[in-house]
Enzyme design. Sequence first.
Site, PDB file in Angstrom:
ATOM      1  N   LYS A 195      65.309  83.810 -11.546  1.00 45.07           N
ATOM      2  CA  LYS A 195      64.910  82.499 -11.029  1.00 45.07           C
ATOM      3  C   LYS A 195      64.597  81.597 -12.212  1.00 45.07           C
ATOM      4  O   LYS A 195      63.774  81.936 -13.062  1.00 45.07           O
ATOM      5  CB  LYS A 195      63.692  82.635 -10.123  1.00 45.07           C
ATOM      6  CG  LYS A 195      63.143  81.295  -9.652  1.00 45.07           C
ATOM      7  CD  LYS A 195      62.063  81.458  -8.612  1.00 45.07           C
ATOM      8  CE  LYS A 195      61.457  80.103  -8.258  1.00 45.07           C
ATOM      9  NZ  LYS A 195      60.418  80.209  -7.233  1.00 45.07           N
ATOM     10  N   LYS A 248      68.905  82.243  -8.543  1.00 43.99           N
ATOM     11  CA  LYS A 248      68.429  80.964  -8.006  1.00 43.99           C
ATOM     12  C   LYS A 248      68.187  79.981  -9.136  1.00 43.99           C
ATOM     13  O   LYS A 248      67.532  80.358 -10.102  1.00 43.99           O
ATOM     14  CB  LYS A 248      67.127  81.216  -7.256  1.00 43.99           C
ATOM     15  CG  LYS A 248      66.484  79.981  -6.689  1.00 43.99           C
ATOM     16  CD  LYS A 248      65.132  80.333  -6.163  1.00 43.99           C
ATOM     17  CE  LYS A 248      64.422  79.047  -5.774  1.00 43.99           C
ATOM     18  NZ  LYS A 248      63.061  79.253  -5.426  1.00 43.99           N
TER      19      LYS A 248
END
Length: 323
Positions: A195, A248
């Site tokens: 992330k 992400k």
Amino acid sequence: MSFPVHRKRRLRVSESMRRLVREHHLEPSQFILPLFVVPGEGVRKPISSMPGNFQLSIDELVKECEKAHALGIGGIILFGIPDSKDESASGAYADDGIVQQALRAIRRAVPKLLLITDVCNCEYTSHGHCGKIVGGDVDNDATLEWLAASAVSHARAGADIVAPSDMMDGRVAAIRAALDKNGFQKIAILAYAAKFASAFYGPFREAAESAPQFGDRRSYQMDPANAREAMHEMDLDFEEGADMLMVKPAMPYLDLIRQAYDRFPVPIAAYQVSGEFSMLMAAVERGWLEYERAMFETLISIHRAGASIILTYFACDAARLLA
Ligand code: PBG
């Protein structure tokens, strides 16, 4: 041998031919819809930067889940916005917290819908950071306890999958151990493994009221310039027992989705985040992009890169159009 024997256009002559040779397909079951739950009743507050998305009270949320389930999407991921926030994110792991209450209500109304929860503290801390602040920085090890407690409380309330998004070191192992200790061996972990500290979360922070009140998230989320480090993050989460791994945001990181797919024998998920959604919608509103084609092109790109699961604000619309 090449031209004129080889003519690539032969396989593009008609839609019937194109359909026959299509390599990748999208199905509603691949899509996960993010939903935002707030206290109250009859609340359906539009999120201005994310057209078509709302902060929903539990009664409205249940209706949304019924619709989503009828469309055959893979599941939903829940984000909670609590009544009040504090230094210790107590709303995140309270048994009567907003997400926990919502889970129980959805479970009752739509028993078969797959329920994922985002395990993080930023929506629940008064300072908006993802963990406990000690000496001006997020303290890793103290935060693990909050995350483990949240995951267990979500499992107890009916979650099928918990998805830690905080980027603390060791959280997957801490969550796995806590789940198992409490009898939740069957609850899966979808780790937000790679992330990034991304500008594309901007609209989400309006939706979840979770913008950090000081500093930024760069001491825990990843530097967008680092690919090998992303693979190491994923290695560690995989070793710690993550059942599925997420990259992400999605579109700016398609290379990493592909690397993850080649490297790990578990399902790879990608989160097409709020900024990716909002920029497309903004261009559509101006008449600069065609909605359906642009949406499906982004989704098929993410799938082609290697994600079998896509978290996307387009989940219901895409499912409807695919039916
Ligand atoms: C919580 C969290 C964020 C997102 C998902 N979980 C925000 C952040 O890290 O600041 C972003 C999702 C999106 O932008 O759609 N930590």
